[in-house]
Design an enzyme around this catalytic site. Structure first.
Site, mmCIF file in Angstrom:
data_model
loop_
_atom_site.group_PDB
_atom_site.id
_atom_site.type_symbol
_atom_site.label_atom_id
_atom_site.label_comp_id
_atom_site.label_asym_id
_atom_site.label_seq_id
_atom_site.Cartn_x
_atom_site.Cartn_y
_atom_site.Cartn_z
ATOM 1 N N CYS A 92 48.180 164.658 -1.219
ATOM 2 C CA CYS A 92 47.385 164.274 -2.352
ATOM 3 C C CYS A 92 48.143 163.727 -3.491
ATOM 4 O O CYS A 92 49.446 163.629 -3.285
ATOM 5 C CB CYS A 92 46.597 165.757 -2.925
ATOM 6 S SG CYS A 92 45.646 166.256 -1.535
ATOM 7 N N GLY A 126 44.627 159.940 -3.062
ATOM 8 C CA GLY A 126 43.525 160.559 -2.394
ATOM 9 C C GLY A 126 42.325 159.915 -3.212
ATOM 10 O O GLY A 126 42.230 159.797 -4.258
ATOM 11 N N ASN A 152 49.820 169.528 -3.319
ATOM 12 C CA ASN A 152 49.902 168.410 -2.551
ATOM 13 C C ASN A 152 50.891 168.870 -1.501
ATOM 14 O O ASN A 152 51.941 169.030 -1.629
ATOM 15 C CB ASN A 152 50.830 167.339 -3.220
ATOM 16 C CG ASN A 152 50.962 166.070 -2.104
ATOM 17 O OD1 ASN A 152 50.311 166.081 -1.211
ATOM 18 N ND2 ASN A 152 51.964 165.361 -2.840
ATOM 19 N N GLY A 153 50.492 168.888 -0.233
ATOM 20 C CA GLY A 153 51.145 169.318 0.823
ATOM 21 C C GLY A 153 50.415 170.300 1.787
ATOM 22 O O GLY A 153 49.216 170.401 1.609
ATOM 23 N N TYR A 193 54.462 153.900 3.971
ATOM 24 C CA TYR A 193 53.054 153.526 3.612
ATOM 25 C C TYR A 193 52.256 154.226 2.498
ATOM 26 O O TYR A 193 51.608 153.654 1.752
ATOM 27 C CB TYR A 193 52.321 154.251 4.742
ATOM 28 C CG TYR A 193 50.620 154.164 4.505
ATOM 29 C CD1 TYR A 193 50.200 152.960 4.670
ATOM 30 C CD2 TYR A 193 49.943 155.231 4.480
ATOM 31 C CE1 TYR A 193 48.751 153.028 4.455
ATOM 32 C CE2 TYR A 193 48.760 155.461 4.039
ATOM 33 C CZ TYR A 193 47.961 153.956 4.199
ATOM 34 O OH TYR A 193 46.672 154.121 3.867
HETATM 35 P P1 AMP Z 1 45.560 152.563 13.095
HETATM 36 O O1 AMP Z 1 44.569 151.274 12.854
HETATM 37 O O2 AMP Z 1 44.965 153.700 13.615
HETATM 38 O O3 AMP Z 1 46.715 151.871 14.095
HETATM 39 O O4 AMP Z 1 46.257 152.732 11.860
HETATM 40 C C1 AMP Z 1 47.273 152.102 11.224
HETATM 41 C C2 AMP Z 1 46.683 151.412 9.819
HETATM 42 O O5 AMP Z 1 46.080 152.223 9.038
HETATM 43 C C3 AMP Z 1 47.740 150.833 8.968
HETATM 44 O O6 AMP Z 1 47.588 149.643 8.646
HETATM 45 C C4 AMP Z 1 48.343 151.809 8.217
HETATM 46 O O7 AMP Z 1 48.739 151.195 7.018
HETATM 47 C C5 AMP Z 1 46.997 152.686 7.802
HETATM 48 N N1 AMP Z 1 47.312 153.977 7.887
HETATM 49 C C6 AMP Z 1 48.419 154.724 8.596
HETATM 50 N N2 AMP Z 1 48.619 155.834 8.579
HETATM 51 C C7 AMP Z 1 47.499 156.332 7.921
HETATM 52 C C8 AMP Z 1 46.934 157.446 7.195
HETATM 53 N N3 AMP Z 1 47.557 158.853 7.552
HETATM 54 N N4 AMP Z 1 45.816 157.394 6.480
HETATM 55 C C9 AMP Z 1 45.373 156.338 5.905
HETATM 56 N N5 AMP Z 1 45.852 154.913 6.676
HETATM 57 C C10 AMP Z 1 46.707 154.926 7.395
#
Ligand code: AMP
Length: 468
Positions: free
Chosen positions: A8, A34, A108-109, A250
């Protein structure tokens, strides 16, 4: 572990004036951390007032609610959304009344020894209303406050019991504290703003308030924050750190600086190293907007191949990652992205994203690019294959979700339908972040965890069967 996940955003502000607006603005700046719920708690000199609700900051904390709040010290929180944990009971700050007054925390965590600790406290008669690890933190803190009659000592003792990731803003009556876990898994920094001081998950918020970044809260440190100064206290330190690599790859904003490394710069370096490790003979480099943009720029600069925007993103679209159903997720990707045909038709291209988790996004995007006339579609990824769950707050829960689990590189390439697929190596990622491997958490890509997790390999254990 716990029910809800907590990657968060948190903030705390102490100033010579009403901090409601500064807290609200900060939460808007860290909204990407978040989107499920938002809240603030402010101490008005006599009592604590808390406003929180589900939804984006603008919805959960509308002007009519914020304008009613008065007080020169307060904390705030935005909560990361995961499917199935939408209850407003999990919205923070969490507020409790204790024998020494009111307390609010924004966490957060994820506390990884939550179950163990909860059982211990239940056995000694402590009651719990939720299955949230943040509630557990309030119970432990208040126990030690009674014992030590000193908030710093209480926080240090609390830190000694908790395992996992925590960057927490704590308000005890009119006193504001920040504390960060001994490994520094989740970020937190401190800055000076006009007439006050701020602790916050990301430095971009300090910039937005026209403030001055002072420094990161050190792993294992406890900081008391006042309007005109702050006092650092040693909590519990660890020789090695475990900063989450995914913050740079990310999660965080590109304009934030986390533990002395700017996020944009790391992402660009990731792209440069990817171009070196997995080159491609193509006409253009394009990002998955917005998550792969900086990585793609780095790839383009290093390869000398022109950068183009090949997808237009609907910036009001909902998040696809957390939708519960695969069909829905795929549909949501095409609602969110549309190829720019003049960029992609007839081209050999590289598309760059920060990560592949289930593979949903890239599978859909590759097929859309082919439909739009792309001649060749090569996929490059800014993190190594995600193969192990995150227990520290990022929503990557079980191995069977990950397309890279049980599939070879070529099989994953086939599943997403690309002409070629290349991930940055673990060493390449470490080089891009520019910190020693011993100071990073790479558990989701190498399966080695910096804290004890039942059934998982501990980073410091010598053999598989040994305790560390
Ligand atoms: P996927 O479509 O399941 O392969 O997820 C990868 C995509 O979702 C990438 O565009 C990432 O930027 C994004 N992403 C990766 N991890 C997360 C996460 N924990 N929460 C939200 N988005 C994510």
């Amino acid at each position: 572990m716990t029910g809800p996940k907590h990657s968060c955003g948190v903030v705390g502000v102490a100033a010579t004036y009403n901090v409601a607006s500064a807290l609200h603005k900060t939460l808007m700046i860290i909204q990407h951390r978040g989107q499920e719920s938002a809240g603030v708690s402010i101490f008005n000199g006599e009592e604590l007032h808390t406003v929180k609700d589900n939804g984006l900051v603008q919805v959960a904390l509308g002007a009519e609610k914020i304008n009613k709040l008065r007080g020169n010290i307060g904390i705030g929180h935005v909560r990361y959304s995961t499917a199935g944990s939408k209850s407003v009971i999990n919205a923070q700050p969490l507020t409790v009344t204790t024998s020494f007054g009111s307390m609010a925390i924004a966490h957060n965590g994820d506390i990884t020894n939550y179950i163990e600790l909860k059982e211990k406290y239940l056995a000694s008669g402590t009651l719990f209303l939720t299955d949230s690890d943040s509630e557990l933190v309030t119970k432990i803190l208040s126990k030690y406050m009674v014992q030590h009659n000193d908030p710093i000592k209480a926080m240090k003792s609390t830190m000694g019991e908790l395992e996992g990731s925590f960057a927490i803003a704590i308000l005890i009556n009119d006193r504001l504290f920040g504390m960060r876990d001994p490994y520094g898994i989740r970020p937190m920094c401190i800055g000076e703003i006009d007439g006050g001081h701020i602790i916050v998950s990301e430095s971009a918020a300090i910039d937005a308030l026209n403030g001055t970044f002072i420094r990161d809260v050190a792993p294992g440190e406890i900081i008391e924050v006042m309007h005109d100064h702050f006092i650092p206290h040693a909590g519990i330190s660890s020789k090695n750190k475990a900063h989450c690599m995914f913050e740079w790859v990310y999660f965080a904003r590109p304009d934030s600086v986390i533990d002395k490394r700017e996020v944009y710069d790391v992402r660009k370096k990731v792209g440069e190293i990817l171009a070196r490790e997995c080159p491609a003979d193509v006409d253009i480099i394009m990002p998955v907007p917005d998550s792969g943009r900086a990585h793609a720029i780095g790839f383009s600069i290093a390869s000398g191949i022109p950068y183009e925007e090949g997808f237009m993103k609907n910036r009001f679209a909902e998040r696809t990652f957390i939708l519960p159903d695969q069909k829905e997720r795929e549909m949501a990707v095409s609602m969110k992205m549309n190829p720019i045909k003049s960029t992609v038709a007839g081209k050999r291209l590289v598309i760059v994203d920060d990560s592949i988790v289930r593979g949903t996004t890239l599978k859909k995007l590759v097929s859309m690019l082919r439909k739009a006339g792309a001649k060749e579609v090569h996929v490059r990824v800014g993190s190594p294959p995600v193969v192990a769950p995150c227990y520290y707050g990022v929503d990557m829960k079980s191995r069977d979700q990950f397309v890279a689990t049980g599939h070879s590189l070529d099989e994953v390439r086939g599943i997403i339908g690309a002409d070629s697929l290349g991930y940055i190596s673990i060493n390449g990622l470490i080089e891009a972040i520019g910190k020693p491997e011993s100071d990073l958490c790479l558990a989701c890509v190498n399966g080695k965890y910096p804290t004890r997790i039942p059934g998982e390999v501990h980073r410091f254990q010598s053999t598989l069967n040994s305790d560390y």
